[in-house]
Design a protein around this motif. Structure first.
Motif, PDB file in Angstrom:
ATOM      1  N   UNK A 137      17.623  63.567  48.170  1.00 35.63           N
ATOM      2  CA  UNK A 137      16.953  62.475  47.469  1.00 35.63           C
ATOM      3  C   UNK A 137      15.437  62.603  47.573  1.00 35.63           C
ATOM      4  N   UNK A 138      14.956  62.929  48.755  1.00 31.56           N
ATOM      5  CA  UNK A 138      13.510  63.065  48.949  1.00 31.56           C
ATOM      6  C   UNK A 138      12.952  64.183  48.094  1.00 31.56           C
ATOM      7  N   UNK A 139      13.654  65.309  48.048  1.00 28.36           N
ATOM      8  CA  UNK A 139      13.190  66.441  47.245  1.00 28.36           C
ATOM      9  C   UNK A 139      13.155  66.097  45.762  1.00 28.36           C
ATOM     10  N   UNK A 140      14.054  65.208  45.333  1.00 29.85           N
ATOM     11  CA  UNK A 140      14.123  64.824  43.925  1.00 29.85           C
ATOM     12  C   UNK A 140      13.221  63.649  43.584  1.00 29.85           C
ATOM     13  N   UNK A 141      12.585  63.052  44.584  1.00 28.80           N
ATOM     14  CA  UNK A 141      11.722  61.905  44.326  1.00 28.80           C
ATOM     15  C   UNK A 141      12.497  60.639  44.010  1.00 28.80           C
ATOM     16  N   UNK A 142      13.714  60.531  44.560  1.00 24.14           N
ATOM     17  CA  UNK A 142      14.581  59.382  44.313  1.00 24.14           C
ATOM     18  C   UNK A 142      14.808  58.647  45.632  1.00 24.14           C
ATOM     19  N   UNK A 143      14.921  57.318  45.573  1.00 28.81           N
ATOM     20  CA  UNK A 143      15.098  56.524  46.782  1.00 28.81           C
ATOM     21  C   UNK A 143      16.535  56.040  46.948  1.00 28.81           C
ATOM     22  N   UNK A 144      17.071  56.184  48.151  1.00 27.27           N
ATOM     23  CA  UNK A 144      18.349  55.575  48.508  1.00 27.27           C
ATOM     24  C   UNK A 144      18.019  54.207  49.091  1.00 27.27           C
ATOM     25  N   UNK A 145      18.391  53.138  48.390  1.00 27.51           N
ATOM     26  CA  UNK A 145      17.848  51.820  48.723  1.00 27.51           C
ATOM     27  C   UNK A 145      18.849  50.834  49.301  1.00 27.51           C
ATOM     28  N   UNK A 146      20.137  51.072  49.151  1.00 30.61           N
ATOM     29  CA  UNK A 146      21.116  50.145  49.714  1.00 30.61           C
ATOM     30  C   UNK A 146      22.469  50.833  49.765  1.00 30.61           C
TER      31      UNK A 146
END
Length: 356
Positions: A137-146
């Protein structure tokens, strides 16, 4: 619902002191809090809003600055084995969710994840999966939020099942759809097909391969953005997961009321994949992919689209494999290297179980 939240500064995270998950880790008490803290929050920390609530809270103003429509998708992942050459269930879940958003032209932003965990699963195994998710997720610039966790009795599930939901935003002017293919359009893929299905087959030990095939599992959102910049009138994009490109082509042909013809000579498939498909009686067109897309592009933009795909590492083996025609609605055919023509129908049954 027990959220996988983000810790506030100073909050002490719990730790798991036992090697395996027990039913107590799903009971809602301290054991469950420790499992969530140790396995998930410890690696997801900083990946979402700073709130210990039962939901993620997203700034609507920030979303509207990126586009005029919200894209929303959900998927479940039950791959066997959990770890395979080129990936694991955690990476697969994040990439798969990102790709489901991206093929609609959306910029992926947020992901939630629910984990169904079998009693007795190693806590270290869960840590590896969570780290893989966080890194992807970090490499893709996406957040895991819940997210959520549930523990079930031994035998009620196979180790770990993940369900993810993704949210993205589609910019004004992007209108992709499987019903938009038109006669004369060209069909492109971004590289070698069937690698994921072959990698899973190899990881199970079903085939003794001298050179193990690596899954193509990858997040395609940046590649798709590059494609759309080069070919802004692209009609449709789909990721060819379960059922392979054969299923995707049939879905597009049926929804658009057109025929599609593909050329076997220009359809990129690894020789090793062709080889064991011949031995096992499988058709590589139906093998699953986790880093491959099918794009339908107007003929005057196909050249630019191909160059754009090939300029990216995830598209260096891209090819134009076929053309949309005015033949029988919903019919997909392949011109074989032997000079014949065969029908490429929808997948009936299942070639490989548990591939995503």
């Amino acid at each position: 619902m027990n959220v996988i939240p983000i810790s506030r500064p100073g909050r002490k995270l719990g730790t798991v002191s036992v090697p395996n998950v027990t039913l107590a880790h799903g009971g809602g008490g301290k054991a469950m809090k420790d499992l969530i803290d140790d396995v998930f929050i410890s690696v997801f920390n900083g990946s979402g809003p700073d709130a210990l609530e039962d939901q993620a809270r997203i700034d609507l103003l920030g979303l509207t600055k990126l586009g005029d429509r919200v894209a929303f998708t959900t998927d479940s992942f039950v791959v066997d084995p959990l770890f395979f050459p080129g990936g694991d269930i955690g990476k697969l879940a994040i990439c798969g969710t990102i790709n489901d958003l991206a093929v609609g032209g959306a910029k992926p932003l947020y992901i939630s994840c629910a984990a169904i965990i079998e009693e007795g699963v190693s806590v270290d195994l869960l840590r590896r999966i969570a780290r893989s998710m966080a890194e992807t997720a970090q490499a893709a610039g996406v957040r895991i939020v819940t997210g959520d966790t549930k523990v079930v009795h031994k035998g009620a599930c196979d180790k770990v099942f993940l369900t993810t939901t993704g949210i993205g935003v589609i910019a004004d002017g992007i209108n992709l759809g499987v019903d938009q293919a038109r006669p004369g359009d060209l069909v492109l893929v971004n590289g070698l097909l069937g690698d994921h299905g072959a990698a899973i087959l190899g990881a199970r030990g079903d085939m003794a391969l001298d050179s193990p095939i690596v899954s193509d599992c990858a997040a395609l959102h940046e590649l798709i953005a590059r494609l759309l910049q080069a070919a802004p009138h692209t009609r449709a994009i789909r990721d060819a997961t379960r059922g392979g490109i054969a299923t995707v082509l049939n879905e597009i042909a049926d929804a658009s009321g057109v025929s599609i013809s593909v050329d076997e000579e220009h359809t990129p498939i690894r020789p090793e994949v062709k080889g064991f498909c011949e031995i096992l009686g499988l058709d590589p067109l139906y093998l699953a992919n986790e880093g491959k897309l099918v794009a339908v592009v107007p003929p005057d933009e196909a050249g630019a689209a191909l160059l754009a795909l090939r300029s990216d590492p995830l598209g260096r083996d891209a090819e134009i494999i076929g053309e949309v025609g005015e033949g029988e609605s919903g019919r997909v055919t392949m011109h074989t290297v032997l000079g014949g023509v065969r029908i490429v129908d929808m997948l009936v049954g299942e070639q490989l179980p548990r591939i995503c």
